[in-house]
Design an enzyme around this catalytic site. Sequence first.
Site, PDB file in Angstrom:
ATOM      1  N   ASP A 184      67.642  -5.862 -80.586  1.00  0.00           N
ATOM      2  CA  ASP A 184      66.768  -6.995 -80.304  1.00  0.00           C
ATOM      3  C   ASP A 184      65.409  -6.775 -80.970  1.00  0.00           C
ATOM      4  OD1 ASP A 184      65.872  -9.363 -79.116  1.00  0.00           O
ATOM      5  OD2 ASP A 184      65.225  -8.356 -77.276  1.00  0.00           O
ATOM      6  N   HIS A 185      64.993  -7.710 -81.795  1.00  0.00           N
ATOM      7  CA  HIS A 185      63.661  -7.704 -82.419  1.00  0.00           C
ATOM      8  C   HIS A 185      63.348  -6.418 -83.182  1.00  0.00           C
ATOM      9  CE1 HIS A 185      62.095 -11.532 -80.972  1.00  0.00           C
ATOM     10  NE2 HIS A 185      62.668 -11.277 -79.814  1.00  0.00           N
ATOM     11  N   ASP A 232      63.257  -9.160 -87.285  1.00  0.00           N
ATOM     12  CA  ASP A 232      62.258 -10.173 -86.926  1.00  0.00           C
ATOM     13  C   ASP A 232      61.041 -10.012 -87.813  1.00  0.00           C
ATOM     14  OD1 ASP A 232      60.514 -11.959 -85.870  1.00  0.00           O
ATOM     15  OD2 ASP A 232      60.444 -11.092 -83.855  1.00  0.00           O
ATOM     16  N   GLY A 260      64.041 -15.939 -75.051  1.00  0.00           N
ATOM     17  CA  GLY A 260      63.275 -16.361 -73.886  1.00  0.00           C
ATOM     18  C   GLY A 260      64.090 -17.253 -72.965  1.00  0.00           C
ATOM     19  N   GLY A 261      65.355 -16.855 -72.708  1.00  0.00           N
ATOM     20  CA  GLY A 261      66.242 -17.686 -71.905  1.00  0.00           C
ATOM     21  C   GLY A 261      65.970 -17.660 -70.414  1.00  0.00           C
TER      22      GLY A 261
END
Length: 289
Positions: A80-81, A102, A209-210
Amino acid sequence: MLMNMKDLLGVAYKNKFAVGSFNVANSEFVRVVIDSAEEKNAPAIIQIHPNEVELVGDEFVAYVREKCRNAKVPMAIHLDHGSCVNDVMRAIRNGYTSVMIDASHASFEDNISITKEVVKIAHAVNVSVEAELGTIGSNEGSSEGGADEILYTDVNDAKRFVEETGIDTLAVAIGTSHGQYKHAGKPELKLDLLEEINKMVGIPLVLHGGSDNKDEEISQTYLHGVAKINLSTDMKNAFFQEMRQFLTNQPSAYEPDVIMPSARKAAQEVVMRKMDLFKSTNNAYHYFK
C-alpha cells in the site's frame, strides 16, 4: 489461495463487486481478514503500508504469504502506497503479489515516468501494479498519508496515464480521505466523475479511504468500475476500542489469549459487514469455475 491481484480484481470488475483490501500491522489483523473472508466465502486482499512494514519487519510477510496460500478463498498480498522504486523492490523480494507505486504528488509527467519503471520491473516477475492519479485527502490520526487538498482525477489524464504506463489498476480521487472523518458531515463522492473515468480507462479502479463513508455511496462505486476498496480505520477502531473497554473492565489482565479474542471479534464483525457492503460475500466461487 494466493493470487496475483490483476487476476483477482479482473473477476470482481467483470462481475461488478469490490474486493476489500485491509491494512494489517500484526498477526491479529491477518487472522481477522482471513477468518472473515473464509466465513463470508469472499475474496480478500491483505495490504501492508511501508510504515507497517517498519513495525512488523520483512519476515512478517513470509507468515502472511503462508496464511494466504493456505486460505480457502482467493487472496492477494499488496504493498500500500509505496513511495519509490526501493519500496517496490523490497515488496517484490518479500513476496508480495501486487504493489502500489504512489507518485501522485509528483508532476503528471514524472508520475508517468516513475510508474512505467515500476510496471516494467513488477510485470517481469508476475507482480501486478496499482498507481494513483489525483490526491486522496488525509484526516487526523491516519499514518497512511494523503494531501491537505483533494485534487480530483482528471478523466483525460486518466486515459493517457493508463495507456502510457500499462498499470493493472488505478486508484482514483473522487472525494475520499484516509482516516476517520471528525466533522459532522461525510464527503459526497463524485460518482458521476467515477462513471466517466470507468468508461474512459477500462481497467479495475481502486477506492482509497474506504472507511467512514456513506454506505449508499460505497454501494454505487463497484457498479462504475471500482473493484478494490481499501479499508483500515474502521477495522482498527473496532479492534482497539474493544481492547480499551476490556482493559478498563479488567485492568489486571495481561495474557494475550485473554485480551485479544473480543477485540478480534469486534474487528471481524466490521470486516464481514464491509464484505456484505462490497458485495464480495459468497463470490469466491467465481474463482474456482
